[in-house]
Scaffold this motif. Structure first.
Motif, PDB file in Angstrom:
ATOM      1  N   LEU A 357       0.832  -1.208   0.000  1.00 45.16           N
ATOM      2  CA  LEU A 357       0.000   0.000   0.000  1.00 45.16           C
ATOM      3  C   LEU A 357       0.865   1.257   0.000  1.00 45.16           C
ATOM      4  N   VAL A 358       1.949   1.229   0.762  1.00 42.82           N
ATOM      5  CA  VAL A 358       2.843   2.393   0.804  1.00 42.82           C
ATOM      6  C   VAL A 358       3.495   2.621  -0.558  1.00 42.82           C
ATOM      7  N   ASN A 359       3.882   1.533  -1.215  1.00 42.61           N
ATOM      8  CA  ASN A 359       4.475   1.667  -2.546  1.00 42.61           C
ATOM      9  C   ASN A 359       3.467   2.184  -3.564  1.00 42.61           C
ATOM     10  N   ARG A 360       2.218   1.734  -3.424  1.00 46.19           N
ATOM     11  CA  ARG A 360       1.174   2.150  -4.362  1.00 46.19           C
ATOM     12  C   ARG A 360       0.677   3.553  -4.069  1.00 46.19           C
ATOM     13  N   TYR A 361       0.553   3.858  -2.770  1.00 47.84           N
ATOM     14  CA  TYR A 361       0.039   5.165  -2.362  1.00 47.84           C
ATOM     15  C   TYR A 361       1.034   5.811  -1.396  1.00 47.84           C
ATOM     16  N   PRO A 362       2.138   6.324  -1.877  1.00 50.09           N
ATOM     17  CA  PRO A 362       3.192   6.850  -0.991  1.00 50.09           C
ATOM     18  C   PRO A 362       2.740   8.033  -0.145  1.00 50.09           C
ATOM     19  N   GLN A 363       1.639   8.694  -0.514  1.00 46.84           N
ATOM     20  CA  GLN A 363       1.162   9.844   0.258  1.00 46.84           C
ATOM     21  C   GLN A 363       0.110   9.456   1.298  1.00 46.84           C
ATOM     22  N   SER A 364      -0.123   8.147   1.495  1.00 48.30           N
ATOM     23  CA  SER A 364      -1.142   7.697   2.452  1.00 48.30           C
ATOM     24  C   SER A 364      -0.567   7.619   3.863  1.00 48.30           C
ATOM     25  N   PRO A 365      -0.991   8.504   4.776  1.00 45.99           N
ATOM     26  CA  PRO A 365      -0.476   8.447   6.151  1.00 45.99           C
ATOM     27  C   PRO A 365      -0.900   7.178   6.883  1.00 45.99           C
TER      28      PRO A 365
END
Length: 748
Positions: A357-365
């Motif tokens: 998820l972090v790789n896909r959505y790097p701006q997701s806190p």
């Protein structure tokens, strides 16, 4: 004849029938000029039969889903007649006013099936508004386009819009591409960071502990339920000694009874843990044995009315934290799935899911915070400081992202500070806590944590300033009061410390129900000659902080034999006792030689245990570490002791000479742990005037003889003789501790 007649008839004047045939179907020179009546009828029948069979084939093979078509068109039924027709198109184009549909009768409502009703509400409520606007624009474009312009693209766009809406409203949500999502995120959420209202200072711990694991099958909550559980942990002031749990998490991975949480100055314990130390806790719990009856109904000095008011205030403070920003709400299903893996204890899978998820959505806190939690869980599972440091770094990354909800900032920084403290990185934790206070200056709970941070590095002065500031803002803050009282007592301001300690404990505020504060309040009252001291010791025992009223050590292993006085046979260390008593004169003479030196190696007792007098010590081993320089002055004594690892390897004790001069009184006090026993070898003992009390029994020293007692019990010393008293103190492991426990128990 007959043949001639026939030919003549054929070649003669035409008959009326032949004239009609020529007129309608024939032509000159034998050429056809059109279809005859019979030919037209034949073709008509063929086409009709083809149409019939085509219709049969469409119906039979279900080539067209008529119900779906009618259902979709029914959405655009503007006049309420149940279908989509020209009148509906006029309404959508604004050429005709929408007719108000008749209100359904109660009977008609009852006939609607629950499944149908929920479908209409969930699928078409928003579609009526959104898609009407889209169809209006499409139809308007179609009607006003130039003649001959193709509209296949328009039809395709309508179909695509509908398909997109179907996918959005359905159960499966396909996330958009990362780049598109980030662009939407950046344009849709430019709002500035706002500081929220304060959250509760404590409610649970953690935390979790923030959710204790039950023996019944555990049902994994959805993300919303998880957030509600987190609220109980986050708003908590995770003070030393409280079990936390996080989490955030149903497990608070690391025991909170670490030695370094003893505020450095408390009970003379060296609290600093080096960064190279491995974060491994002993298998046996070191927390005090809890009493069966906790006396939850005891509210010291507190009326029922005040209790009700406190509950009301706490209820007002309780609010559900917001951990998802607008973007994270669009990927909530994916966050839920990853979080469920973590809750089920599938730590590695959860970490992989959050990393994806972090790789896909790097701006997701929220995705990054989940990654930090998973690394935190894995660190505990692996017992790895390296993995825990990785979790600390990820917690810090959460805060650096844009548009992070304030509650998530609090969670991340608070957890980061806690984990840094666990690794012994007190100054790094202090920086994190200072950042928290700067971001949320109105949160007294974070100021309270900052005060603890200063205490952990031994900076009582700055801690005192912090608690003075808190008490100026919140005069009734019980947490600040007990810690402020603790600092005053450390400054030997005994009388001043008592009201702060007492009022703080009576407040019942989170973080105040801690054995240290019962310990120091009772000790302060004892020093003032107030018999109320034992009332607080009794209450501390009833609340599970002390093993008994007399045995008040705070760092204990459960189940060890507990008695004030011991014999050599009971300890099992008979060889050590025999060796000490056999060589007592050698030990004495080396000690006296050290005393005779001009530059004395005996240092004054520095634990604030004396009411009056002169008491000094010369230490050879401390926390299982040999003082090589000291042993150079008494080499034979040190060589003698090297044979007994139960003494030299006791990392919760000391080996030292102790000299006490006439007129000295040592306050009643207890040692920090029940994991050791203390031996006193008499070296120079006056004939009378020197005695020691342990619990309720007094004993006298004898030269060349060993006394053995458990110093986790209250003991007191008087030296009223006319000359000095010299003894040799040897601490040994409690005989019931296993070899594993002796290797792994933290040093004191």
């Amino acid at each position: 004849m007959a043949s001639r007649k026939s030919s003549r008839a054929t070649g003669g004047s035409p008959s009326p029938g032949s004239k009609r045939e020529t007129k309608h179907g024939g032509s000159k020179n034998g050429k056809k000029e059109g279809l005859s009546g019979s030919s037209f009828f034949t073709w008509f029948m063929v086409i009709a039969l083809l149409g019939v069979w085509t219709s049969v084939a469409v119906v039979w093979f279900e080539l067209v889903d008529y119900e779906e078509v009618l259902g979709k068109l029914g959405i655009y039924d503007a006049d309420g007649d149940g279908d989509f027709d020209v009148e509906d198109a006029k309404v959508l184009l604004g050429l005709k006013e929408r007719s108000v549909p008749a209100q359904p009768t109660p009977e008609s409502e009852e006939t609607v099936q629950p499944a149908e009703k929920s479908y209409v509400e969930s699928e078409h409520k928003t579609a009526d508004i959104e898609l009407e606007e889209e169809i209006q624009s499409v139809l308007r474009e179609a009607l006003h386009s130039h003649p001959g312009e193709r509209h296949e693209d328009v039809d395709e766009s309508v179909s695509d819009h509908w398909q997109a809406k179907e996918e959005t409203h359905g159960e499966t949500f396909e996330a958009p591409a990362t780049d598109d999502m980030l662009r939407e995120f950046e344009t849709e959420i430019p709002e500035a960071y706002e500081t929220p209202d304060s959250v509760r200072k404590d409610a649970d711990p953690m935390v979790e502990d923030i959710g204790a694991v039950e023996s019944e099958p555990y049902e994994i909550p959805a993300l919303d339920d998880y957030v509600a559980d987190l609220e109980e942990r986050v708003s908590d002031s995770d003070t030393p000694g409280d079990s936390e749990i996080m989490p955030e998490d149903t497990m608070e991975h690391y025991a909170e009874d670490r030695v370094h949480e003893d505020y450095s100055e408390d009970q003379g314990i060296e609290s600093k843990q080096t960064e190279d130390d491995v974060a491994i806790e002993p298998e046996e719990s070191e927390k005090p044995v809890k009493a069966e009856d906790y006396l939850d109904d005891v509210q010291v000095g507190k009326s029922e009315k005040e209790t009700e008011q406190d509950k009301t205030e706490q209820a007002k403070k309780k609010k559900k934290p917001k951990l998802l920003n607008k973007f994270d709400k669009t990927i909530k299903a994916e966050l839920d799935a990853a979080e469920k893996l973590r809750k089920k204890g599938k730590v590695e899978e959860a970490l992989r899911a959050f990393e994806a998820l972090v790789n896909r959505y790097p701006q997701s806190p929220r995705a990054r915070y989940g990654k930090a939690q998973s690394e935190d869980d894995l660190a505990e599972k692996m017992r790895s400081n390296e993995m825990l440091q990785q979790a600390i770094n990820t917690y810090d990354e959460v805060v650096s992202l844009p548009n992070v909800p304030s509650d998530l900032i609090k969670l991340s920084l608070k957890r980061e500070a806690d984990r840094q403290q666990f690794l012994g990185r007190m100054r790094g934790s202090l920086v994190t806590l200072q950042k928290l206070v700067q971001l949320f200056p109105s949160e007294t709970s974070f100021k309270n944590d900052l005060g603890v941070g200063y205490l952990l590095i031994g900076d009582n002065s700055n801690a005192k300033k912090v608690y003075e500031e808190v008490l100026s803002l919140a005069p009734n803050d019980g947490f600040a009061k007990v810690h402020y009282g603790f600092i005053l007592k450390a400054e030997n301001k005994i009388a001043e410390s008592i009201p702060y300690l007492q009022e703080g404990l009576e407040s019942g505020d989170p973080g105040t129900d801690d054995g240290r504060f019962y310990f120091h309040l009772g000790d302060a009252l004892q020093r003032m000659g107030d018999k109320e001291a034992y009332k607080w010791y009794e209450l501390g025992y009833q609340r599970g902080h002390f093993a008994s009223v007399w045995q008040r050590s705070l760092y204990n292993v459960k189940g060890l034999k507990a008695q004030p006085w011991w014999t050599a046979r009971e300890t099992g260390y008979t060889e050590l006792v025999k060796s000490l008593e056999k060589n007592w004169k050698l030990i004495r003479d080396e000690g006296l030689a050290v005393m005779d030196k001009k530059q004395s190696l005996f240092l004054p007792e520095d634990e604030n245990l004396r009411e009056k007098g002169d008491w000094s010590q010369f230490t050879l081993w401390q926390q299982g570490r040999k003082n090589e320089n000291a042993c150079k002055s008494v080499p034979k004594t040190c060589a003698l002791l090297e044979r007994f690892p139960e003494a030299t390897g006791c990392r919760r004790g000391q080996i030292k000479y102790s000299i006490m001069h006439p007129g000295t009184h040592v306050w009643p006090h207890t040692g920090p742990t029940n994991c050791r026993l203390r031996m006193h070898l008499g070296l120079v003992i006056p004939k009378e005037g020197c005695r020691i009390r342990c619990a309720q029994e007094d004993r006298d020293w004898e030269e060349g003889k060993v006394l053995i007692f458990d110093d986790s019990f209250e003991h007191e010393v008087w030296q009223d003789a006319e000359s000095y008293r010299l003894i040799f103190i040897v601490d040994v492991w409690h005989p019931e501790l296993t070899a594993q426990q002796r290797r792994t128990l933290p040093a004191i």
